[in-house]
Design a protein around this motif. Structure first.
Motif, mmCIF file in Angstrom:
data_model
loop_
_atom_site.group_PDB
_atom_site.id
_atom_site.type_symbol
_atom_site.label_atom_id
_atom_site.label_comp_id
_atom_site.label_asym_id
_atom_site.label_seq_id
_atom_site.Cartn_x
_atom_site.Cartn_y
_atom_site.Cartn_z
ATOM 1 N N ASP A 176 28.960 25.819 -36.855
ATOM 2 C CA ASP A 176 29.564 27.015 -36.270
ATOM 3 C C ASP A 176 28.597 27.654 -35.279
ATOM 4 N N ALA A 178 28.177 30.698 -34.551
ATOM 5 C CA ALA A 178 27.532 31.901 -35.075
ATOM 6 C C ALA A 178 26.285 31.555 -35.887
ATOM 7 N N LEU A 179 26.319 30.444 -36.603
ATOM 8 C CA LEU A 179 25.148 29.998 -37.352
ATOM 9 C C LEU A 179 24.027 29.613 -36.394
ATOM 10 N N GLN A 182 22.383 32.695 -35.027
ATOM 11 C CA GLN A 182 21.501 33.373 -35.971
ATOM 12 C C GLN A 182 20.171 32.636 -36.127
ATOM 13 N N THR A 186 16.519 34.217 -35.171
ATOM 14 C CA THR A 186 15.399 34.231 -36.128
ATOM 15 C C THR A 186 14.146 33.671 -35.486
ATOM 16 N N VAL A 256 18.340 32.321 -43.793
ATOM 17 C CA VAL A 256 19.370 32.801 -42.867
ATOM 18 C C VAL A 256 20.592 31.892 -42.926
ATOM 19 N N MET A 257 20.351 30.592 -42.975
ATOM 20 C CA MET A 257 21.462 29.636 -43.056
ATOM 21 C C MET A 257 22.275 29.852 -44.334
ATOM 22 N N TRP A 260 24.217 33.111 -44.098
ATOM 23 C CA TRP A 260 25.376 32.951 -43.226
ATOM 24 C C TRP A 260 26.514 32.261 -43.971
ATOM 25 N N ALA A 263 28.175 34.584 -46.504
ATOM 26 C CA ALA A 263 29.029 35.572 -45.864
ATOM 27 C C ALA A 263 30.284 34.945 -45.271
ATOM 28 N N ARG A 264 30.110 33.789 -44.686
ATOM 29 C CA ARG A 264 31.249 33.119 -44.028
ATOM 30 C C ARG A 264 32.292 32.670 -45.035
#
Length: 267
Positions: A176, A178-179, A182, A186, A256-257, A260, A263-264
């Motif tokens: 994705d 968005a990933l 992010q 970072t 972070v991964m 993500w 949340a996704r």
């Protein structure tokens, strides 16, 4: 062939793959290498040590035990080229500097290479496929981090010095957007490091083959410049003074991964 890979099953929907970390050689490969190849200079050195926090983090980890000089686990079994220009194939014939890998007439036979495909390449990919399927079944999605490293200067393969963190998502097809954004953000916040997305390294076979965002599998390759954690000349020593701050960034990227993904795919 025994012990063709090591595998640890974690507790979170993240699988870390290390296809070029192996140092093992078959007799045919060992006996045929040119002198300058015997130190295995094109290895992704010290990957398990650099990612030694992964188990504590909760990730699954699969790592090759055999050298890429035997068979390259990040190439497709039909050996179709992944990059335009200079590259190496399923059964490498040259070093990264373009010099021959084997003494003339001493490369492994076709029958030996077929054995390497069945007994080394296939078990690694069976493990990848099986673990990603398990993660997706358990969590509804899976995250794949393909961990690599390379010397920061290899004129035969690329111009100039590589950025420190080279992310590959097959031009956005393997994860994705968005990933990827992010992860870049970072890295941009990590003082003293450079990064690029889909530069010289866009992701090899593993990233391209297994990354399928529409099927809830998100794959990212990281090609890390070796100058960030080790000496790039023989004997390729690990540098704790360099590695510790780099490990901190790697851990943050994986956190972070994971965040993500959580949340996704929040249920």
């Amino acid at each position: 062939m025994d012990n063709v890979l090591s595998f640890h099953q974690g507790r979170l929907p993240l699988l870390i793959s290390m296809p070029h970390a192996g140092l093992g050689l078959t007799a045919a490969v060992r006996d045929g290498l040119v002198e300058q190849a015997r130190s295995l200079p094109d290895t992704d050195w010290h990957m398990p040590r650099l990612y030694d926090f992964a188990r504590e983090l909760g990730a699954s980890v699969v790592a090759a035990e055999y050298s890429r000089f035997v068979i390259d686990l990040n190439r497709p079994e039909d050996d179709q080229p992944l990059y335009a220009g200079a590259t190496t194939g399923l059964f490498p014939a040259t070093l990264f500097d373009g010099e021959p890998l084997f003494v003339a007439g001493l490369a492994p036979s076709a029958a030996q290479r077929a054995e390497y495909l069945e007994q080394i390449w296939r078990p690694y990919h069976d493990t990848l496929r099986g673990e990603l399927a398990r993660l997706r079944e358990e969590f509804g999605y899976a995250l794949l981090w393909d961990a690599h490293s390379i010397r920061s200067y290899i004129p035969h393969l690329f111009d100039g010095k590589l950025p420190d963190f080279n992310f590959g998502t097959f031009n956005g097809a393997s994860c994705d957007a968005a990933l990827a954004e992010q992860l870049q953000r970072t890295c941009a916040q990590a003082s003293g490091y450079s990064h690029v997305l889909n530069g010289r390294f866009k992701g090899g076979h593993i990233t391209r083959h297994y990354g399928a965002p529409a099927e809830h599998v998100h794959a990212v390759q990281l090609e890390l410049a070796q100058c960030t954690y080790m000496n790039e000349v023989e004997p390729f020593a690990y540098r704790e003074d360099l590695a510790q701050p780099t490990q901190a960034v790697l851990r943050q990227l994986l956190e972070v991964m994971l965040a993500w993904g959580q949340a996704r795919y929040a249920r």
